[in-house]
Design an enzyme around this catalytic site. Structure first.
Site, PDB file in Angstrom:
ATOM      1  CG  ASP A 185     -12.500  -9.175   1.115  1.00  0.00           C
ATOM      2  OD1 ASP A 185     -12.404  -8.148   0.413  1.00  0.00           O
ATOM      3  OD2 ASP A 185     -12.082  -9.225   2.292  1.00  0.00           O
ATOM      4  CD  GLU A 244      -2.873  -1.324   2.306  1.00  0.00           C
ATOM      5  OE1 GLU A 244      -2.751  -0.534   3.258  1.00  0.00           O
ATOM      6  OE2 GLU A 244      -3.792  -2.154   2.223  1.00  0.00           O
ATOM      7  CG  HIS A 276      -9.613  -5.916   0.332  1.00  0.00           C
ATOM      8  ND1 HIS A 276      -9.852  -7.131   0.948  1.00  0.00           N
ATOM      9  CD2 HIS A 276      -8.296  -5.667   0.483  1.00  0.00           C
ATOM     10  CE1 HIS A 276      -8.711  -7.588   1.460  1.00  0.00           C
ATOM     11  NE2 HIS A 276      -7.763  -6.721   1.188  1.00  0.00           N
ATOM     12  CD  GLU A 308      -4.332  -8.056   0.906  1.00  0.00           C
ATOM     13  OE1 GLU A 308      -5.210  -7.361   1.466  1.00  0.00           O
ATOM     14  OE2 GLU A 308      -3.117  -7.887   1.097  1.00  0.00           O
ATOM     15  CG  ASN A 331      -0.503  -6.694  -1.919  1.00  0.00           C
ATOM     16  OD1 ASN A 331      -1.010  -7.241  -2.888  1.00  0.00           O
ATOM     17  ND2 ASN A 331      -1.029  -6.754  -0.699  1.00  0.00           N
TER      18      ASN A 331
HETATM   19  C1  XIL Z   1      -6.029  -7.006   7.602  1.00  0.00           C
HETATM   20  C2  XIL Z   1      -6.371  -8.255   8.401  1.00  0.00           C
HETATM   21  O1  XIL Z   1      -7.281  -9.028   7.657  1.00  0.00           O
HETATM   22  C3  XIL Z   1      -6.981  -7.868   9.724  1.00  0.00           C
HETATM   23  O2  XIL Z   1      -7.158  -9.021  10.535  1.00  0.00           O
HETATM   24  C4  XIL Z   1      -6.081  -6.879  10.463  1.00  0.00           C
HETATM   25  O3  XIL Z   1      -6.715  -6.449  11.643  1.00  0.00           O
HETATM   26  C5  XIL Z   1      -5.790  -5.683   9.569  1.00  0.00           C
HETATM   27  O4  XIL Z   1      -5.219  -6.136   8.350  1.00  0.00           O
HETATM   28  N1  XIL Z   1      -4.694  -4.927   3.160  1.00  0.00           N
HETATM   29  C6  XIL Z   1      -3.694  -5.776   3.539  1.00  0.00           C
HETATM   30  C7  XIL Z   1      -3.935  -6.779   4.615  1.00  0.00           C
HETATM   31  O5  XIL Z   1      -2.620  -5.793   2.914  1.00  0.00           O
HETATM   32  O6  XIL Z   1      -2.779  -7.065   5.361  1.00  0.00           O
HETATM   33  C8  XIL Z   1      -5.052  -6.327   5.536  1.00  0.00           C
HETATM   34  O7  XIL Z   1      -5.314  -7.385   6.442  1.00  0.00           O
HETATM   35  C9  XIL Z   1      -6.267  -5.946   4.726  1.00  0.00           C
HETATM   36  C10 XIL Z   1      -5.966  -4.805   3.810  1.00  0.00           C
END
Ligand code: XIL
Length: 345
Positions: free
Chosen positions: A259, A151, A229, A257, A193
């Site tokens: 969802d 990020e 996400h 990641e 990422n």
């Molecule tokens: C999130 C986890 O899922 C949570 O359990 C934690 O509290 C915060 O981080 N981007 C990312 C991940 O790169 O590492 C994050 O994961 C979600 C957003």
């Protein structure tokens, strides 16, 4: 003898046991030459056999959801906690799964001792080296790709995020971290990422510019993770096109990641439409020959980060809170079953 031969031939000709569609997933993903991954959490991995079975039955790769983050790996300076990372890597190895390393430099989940402004540039470089050598060094040869930079951009803008690393080392912290990671583990694929870059737009353009300039300088950047996400009903329609331009630079790409969160209350229609969205994301990866995989961010809705981080949203993953498969799982099966097989890399 004759009877034996007849029985053997009959057994060979009989169809095998009919499997639940979901358990086809690892084989289907492998046939396409992609990874199908899932983020795992230490506690259920250690204590919940049903959770472990869901992972090994449906996926070919794992990401540690939290336990490889700085806060957990080095909670105090020089004090490393390998219990969680070892659990994840051993589990993966025991079950033939690959591991995505997540993550080295990020603005979140850093321990207090690494607080902003505490170290000058030289000290921070030493800290970065200690951590990278410890983490990447420990799993060299066992973790084949790492999110070295997580990020780096502001949430919704093309500006680089002014995190600890940026403020202390300047924008070249990204190149420095990639060089260092490459020195420590020369075989590992090194990633940036990012989120809100899955479809085209200002932020994706900025990531593209950053990637091209790093590559022009010969910096060891090998891939881009697009987090994915998504909000139900709002999945960008140019996923493949956007990933393709990064692939054209010579980078691997992946959805790292995935969802798809749904606003409450969740209806059966929402779940059916979510299945189409999962299918579409998988199909987008298959459309890009350098897309190496898709990973979902959690095993079941009971383990998802969504309800806590996005109040009012839920049901983002392919298994529900009772560990039952949802239409989204079928969407992934559909995508991988339908498309013509892609050559294995
Ligand atoms: C999130 C986890 O899922 C949570 O359990 C934690 O509290 C915060 O981080 N981007 C990312 C991940 O790169 O590492 C994050 O994961 C979600 C957003």
């Amino acid at each position: 003898m004759v009877i034996f031969v007849v029985v053997t031939v009959l057994v060979l000709l009989l169809p095998g046991p009919v499997e639940e569609p979901s358990s086809e997933l690892p084989g289907l993903a492998e046939a396409h030459g992609i990874k199908l991954g899932v983020a795992v959490a230490v506690n259920p991995l250690a204590h919940d056999a049903v959770y472990r079975d869901l992972v090994t039955d449906h996926y070919t790769s794992v990401t540690a959801e939290n336990t490889m983050k700085w806060q957990h790996v080095q909670p105090e300076r020089y004090e490393f906690d390998w219990s969680g990372p070892d659990l994840v890597v051993d589990f993966a190895e025991d079950n033939g799964l690959s591991v995505r390393g997540h993550t080295l430099l990020w603005h979140n989940q850093q321990p207090d001792w690494l607080a902003q402004g505490f170290f000058d540039a030289d000290e921070l470089r030493a800290v970065m080296r200690e951590h990278t050598e410890a983490l990447l060094g420990r799993y060299e040869g066992r973790i084949d790709s790492w999110d070295v930079i997580n990020e780096p951009f502001e949430e919704n803008s093309p500006e680089l995020r002014e995190n600890l690393w940026y403020q202390t080392l300047g924008e070249d912290y990204i190149a420095e971290a990639l060089w260092l990671a490459h020195e420590v583990d020369p075989e590992a694929k090194l990633y940036i990422n990012e989120f809100n870059t899955e479809g085209g737009g200002e932020k994706a353009d900025a990531l593209y510019e950053l990637s091209s300039s790093l590559l022009e300088r010969g910096v060891p950047l090998h891939g881009i993770g697009f987090q994915g996400h998504f909000v139900h009903g709002n999945v960008p329609d140019d996923l493949a096109e956007n990933m393709q331009r990064f692939a054209d630079l010579g980078l691997d790409v992946e959805i790292s990641e995935l969802d798809v969160r749904i606003p409450e209350p969740v209806t059966p229609e929402d779940l059916a439409a979510q299945a189409d969205e999962y299918q579409y994301v998988l199909e987008s990866c298959l459309a890009v020959s350098r897309c190496v995989g898709v990973s979902v961010w959690g095993v079941t809705d009971a383990h998802s980060w969504i309800p806590e981080w996005f109040p009012g949203y839920t049901a983002a993953l392919p298994f529900d809170e009772d560990y039952a498969p949802k239409p989204a799982l079928g969407g992934m099966v559909e995508a991988l079953s339908r498309n013509s097989r892609r050559a294995k890399r």
